[in-house]
Design a protein around this motif. Structure first.
Motif: not given
Length: 892
Positions: A527-537, A616-623, A605-612
């Motif tokens: 679930g965490a991997m799916e949420d971290l990779q989910d394309t949000f709108i 970055q994606a959340l910061t760009e969408e906020h602007a 290990d994959h979850v720890r790579q997806l967090v950063p």
């Protein structure tokens, strides 16, 4: 003849007394009666070997009169006087008259002296009285008697014949067809009735009289000429003649009836004798069958086999089903025939039938009772023997069946109990083997009863000296030895299964603990991997802020998740240690899960790579959302000003069109100023369109800062332009209507006031009911009756020709102006016509061209072309054609 008829005679002749009195003056009646009565008397006297020649002379001494009475009555009268003196004759006649009176006939004015003196009338009256009493009175047909009965008999017998209509005893017989019909009805071979003609009465009468005399023994009592030559034949003569026919035919019928009765009696006797013979034969046959059957039923020799005894039972059933039922029917029929025969003999007054000795009904019943007793005993014996043999065969078959079932069940059981399949089995398989072994133990215990039953049956067969007891005993011993061996193997296998189960349960508990903790942890990572990779709108700044907060909360849970990962891996290591220590042969991996420790470490290990990457994606969408919010506020500020402005202008235009301030020209001027101010507002609409384009390019779909959309603004602006243009047009049309129809400003104001009053919803239109109420308020007589409804329908067809269901103010003004101007128009047309026509009653084309300007003259001539002028004046119109051509029928 009235003075010598008896009272009874008067009763018969009462309806025709007047006619008889007339006949007293005509001697024809006397001739007919003389001939008829003489012939009638001779028809009876000849039975005694005598006859008369002269009716008034031959009865004077009373001797033949007494003889006649004896013949026709069948009784003996008093001994007559043989003297020749008058006193002797009177005595004899009195004896005859007394005999007549003794038969219930009351003689009136008839004395012995008149008869002795040869008085023709009295003699004929006396003979008629005798004829009535002995030939006519006893006639009875359908509850009528005497004359009426004889007449009814004639009518019934002649009814089928054409041209025969018997209504009386005089003129109905003149044509002779009545006599012929009576003969033909009873003896058709004597007369060819089809050749007779109604217009030939002499032939008909002679034919009937001759045939009656020759074949029916009826003497000829009248001549045909006597009947045809008389206007009305004598009734008494005709009745006497017809009664002879009645007695002739009724006598023949009685003879036929007597013959039939004798034949019937003979037939009954023959039938009874046949029944007696049938009874004797049937009784003899039935007794013989019983005699042969009883010894067979009393045979009690047993058979050694069940098949032979069953054959005896089947023969007995065939006897019951096939042989006995017909005999039961014969016995029943025998009794029925016997009772029927006795009844017929009793009804025929014959002595009762007595069968031969030993063949009485009671003898047959006794023999039948012996048969049924033997039958009952034979059936009981058969059933007992069959039950006895059945018992032995049943026990032997039961032993064989139970032994076979037990041997089939034990087949392979020893090999199953010796196998070591539990050494390589899993825990679930061990548990299954244990349950299977428990089921086998239950089955084994259940089969204990069968083994005991087999031993008991073998013991019973030994006690009953069954011929095959040695083989039964050997088979029973083998079954018991095998049973003991199965019990020992069963106990040994249970102990081995229980040891293996205990060891595998420990490993299984660890496997289960691993699966319980690994599954949710694995799901959490996926679930965490799916949420971290989910394309949000997202569409608002609040939505992106919510996503950022949720991501920070997720990062805070990572240390605890790592601790859970290490604990799960420790459980797996414990399982590996037990397997190595106890040398357990593991058949496979963890049965509760397919998740391996390698998979858990890889996903972590994959979850720890997806967090950063997510940070970055959340910061760009906020602007990006901050920029979109600025566009929404800019559009909302302008739309919140333009939208109300359009609504206000729409309401103002509506008030101008409804309110009645000033003249129509003042309203038109005011509306044109509004139109100019609206057109000057167009740049602000264009600027709002530009801001809306920027919002669309940024894919912004909602705006909380305003309730107006660009589509609403566009529609409102278009409606505003359309409304101001339509309102200006309506006012211009009202001005044209007012000027064309000559309506004053006060009338226009009144029309507008009435229209506005009934326009309840301020829509600018009136519905049918609102329009009807408005017309009534203006003085129109429109009731709710059929005439009023028709008038209102006519008006609606004028103001709403397209049937839209509404009336505009312009249509209302047109209708009101038209109604007001109709009368003036008609008067003006008449005045113009008279001026142009002068003293004539028509106008010519030349006069129109002379009096009117060229263009208007040609226009009138073109409108008048379809209408014909007065006779003899080509190209001219009278007043009605002129007014119709110019204004139309509906305008005047």
């Amino acid at each position: 003849m009235d003075h010598y008829d008896s009272q009874q005679t008067n009763d018969y002749m009462q309806p025709e007394e007047d006619w008889d009195r007339d006949l007293l003056l005509d001697p024809a009646w006397e001739k007919q009666q003389r001939k008829t009565f003489t012939a009638w008397c001779n028809s009876h006297l000849r039975k005694a070997g005598t006859q008369i020649e002269n009716i008034e002379e031959d009865f004077r001494d009373g001797l033949k009169l007494m003889l006649l009475l004896e013949v026709i009555s069948g009784e003996r009268l008093a001994k007559p006087e043989r003297g020749k003196m008058r006193v002797h004759k009177i005595s004899n006649v009195n004896k005859a008259l007394d005999f007549i009176a003794s038969k219930g006939v009351k003689l009136v004015s008839i004395g012995a002296e008149e008869i002795v003196d040869g008085n023709v009338k009295m003699t004929l009256g006396m003979i008629w009285t005798i004829i009535l009493r002995f030939a006519i009175q006893d006639i009875s047909v359908e509850e009528t008697s005497a004359k009426e009965g004889l007449l009814l008999w004639c009518q019934r017998k002649t009814a089928p014949y054409k041209n025969v209509n018997i209504q009386n005893f005089h003129i109905s017989w003149k044509d002779g067809l009545g006599f012929c019909a009576l003969i033909h009805r009873h003896r058709p071979e004597l007369i060819d009735y089809g050749k007779l003609r109604k217009d030939d009465p002499l032939t008909n009468l002679n034919t009937a009289f001759d045939v009656a005399e020759k074949y029916l023994d009826i003497p000829k009592m009248l001549d045909a000429e006597d009947i045809v030559g008389t206007a009305r034949p004598d009734e008494k003569a005709i009745m006497t003649y017809v009664s002879s026919f009645y007695h002739a035919f009724s006598g023949a019928q009685k003879a036929e009836t007597a013959a039939n009765r004798i034949c019937k009696v003979l037939a009954v006797n023959q039938e009874n004798e046949q029944l007696m013979e049938d009874y004797e034969k049937l009784a003899s046959d039935l007794l013989e069958w019983i005699r042969r059957t009883i010894p067979w039923l009393e045979n009690r020799v047993p058979e050694n086999t069940m098949h032979a005894m069953q054959q005896k039972l089947e023969d007995f059933r065939d006897y019951r089903r096939l042989h006995k039922p017909p005999k039961v029917q014969e016995k029943c029929q025998l009794e029925i025939n016997f009772n029927t025969l006795q009844t017929k003999l009793r009804l025929s007054n014959r002595p009762a039938f007595m069968p031969s000795e030993g063949r009485m009904v009671s003898d047959i019943n006794n023999a039948w009772g012996c048969l049924e007793q033997a039958e009952k005993g034979y059936e009981e014996w058969l059933l007992n023997e069959i039950r006895r043999l059945e018992r032995l065969d049943h026990l032997a078959e039961k032993f064989r069946q139970k032994a076979s079932i037990h041997e089939a069940w034990t087949d392979g059981k020893e090999a199953m109990l010796r196998q070591k399949d539990y050494e390589t089995a899993t825990l679930s398989e061990i548990k299954a083997l244990l349950k299977k072994h428990e089921a086998f133990e239950s089955d084994l215990a259940a089969h204990q009863d069968r083994v005991e039953q087999i031993a008991a049956i073998a013991q019973e067969l030994n006690e009953l000296d069954y011929y095959d007891s040695p083989s039964v005993n050997a088979r029973c011993q083998k079954i018991c030895d095998q049973w003991d061996n199965l019990g020992a193997l069963t106990q040994k296998r249970r102990e081995a299964l229980e040891r293996t189960e205990k060891l595998l349960e420990t490993i299984d508990q660890l496997y289960l603990e691993y699966a319980k903790r690994a599954a949710p942890f694995n799901n959490w990572m996926e679930g965490a991997m799916e949420d971290l990779q989910d394309t949000f709108i997202v569409h608002t700044i609040e939505e992106i802020q919510g996503l950022t907060t949720a991501h920070e909360q997720f990062k805070a849970t990572l240390p605890d998740a790592d601790k859970e990962r290490l604990a799960i891996l420790g459980i797996h290591n414990e399982v590996s240690k037990i397997v190595q220590t106890y040398h357990v042969n593991m058949a496979g991996s963890n049965p509760y899960t397919t998740i391996t420790p390698q998979e858990i470490n890889g996903k972590w290990d994959h979850v720890r790579q997806l967090v950063p990457r997510r940070d970055q994606a959340l910061t760009e969408e906020h602007a990006r959302q901050q920029h979109n919010e600025r566009l929404r506020k800019q559009f909302g500020a302008q739309a919140n000003v333009i939208g109300p402005w359009i609504q206000t202008k729409m309401e103002e235009i509506g008030r101008i069109s409804i309110e009645m301030h000033g003249t129509l020209e003042d309203q038109l001027s005011h509306l044109r100023q509004y139109e100019k101010s609206i057109v000057n507002y167009k740049p602000k609409i264009d600027q709002l369109e530009g801001d809306h384009q920027l919002i669309q390019e940024a894919l912004i779909f909602d705006n909380k800062h305003t309730n107006y959309t660009m589509e609403h603004i566009r529609v409102g602006w278009e409606q505003l332009l359309t409304t101001i243009a339509r309102t200006i047009n309506e006012v211009e049309n009202q001005i044209l209507t007012r000027d064309a129809k000559g309506i004053s400003q006060e009338q226009m104001n009144e029309f507008r006031a009435s229209f506005n009053h009934f326009d309840r919803d301020h829509s600018g239109t009136l519905g049918p009911e609102e329009f009807k109420a408005c017309l009534i308020s203006l003085g129109y007589d429109i009731g709710n009756d059929p005439q009023g409804e028709a008038e209102f329908a006519r008006i609606m067809s004028i103001v709403d020709p397209n049937r839209l269901g509404v009336v505009t103010f312009q249509a209302f003004i047109d209708f009101m102006s038209r109604e007001t101007a109709d009368t003036d128009t008609a008067d003006q047309v008449m005045a113009s016509f008279k001026i142009l026509a002068g003293d004539k009653n028509y106008i010519t084309v030349d006069e129109l061209r002379r009096e009117l300007p060229p263009d208007q003259a040609e226009y009138c001539i073109a409108r008048m072309a379809p209408y014909a002028g007065p006779d003899g004046v080509p190209g001219a119109l009278d007043y009605m054609s002129f007014s119709t051509a110019l204004y139309g029928e509906s305008d005047l």
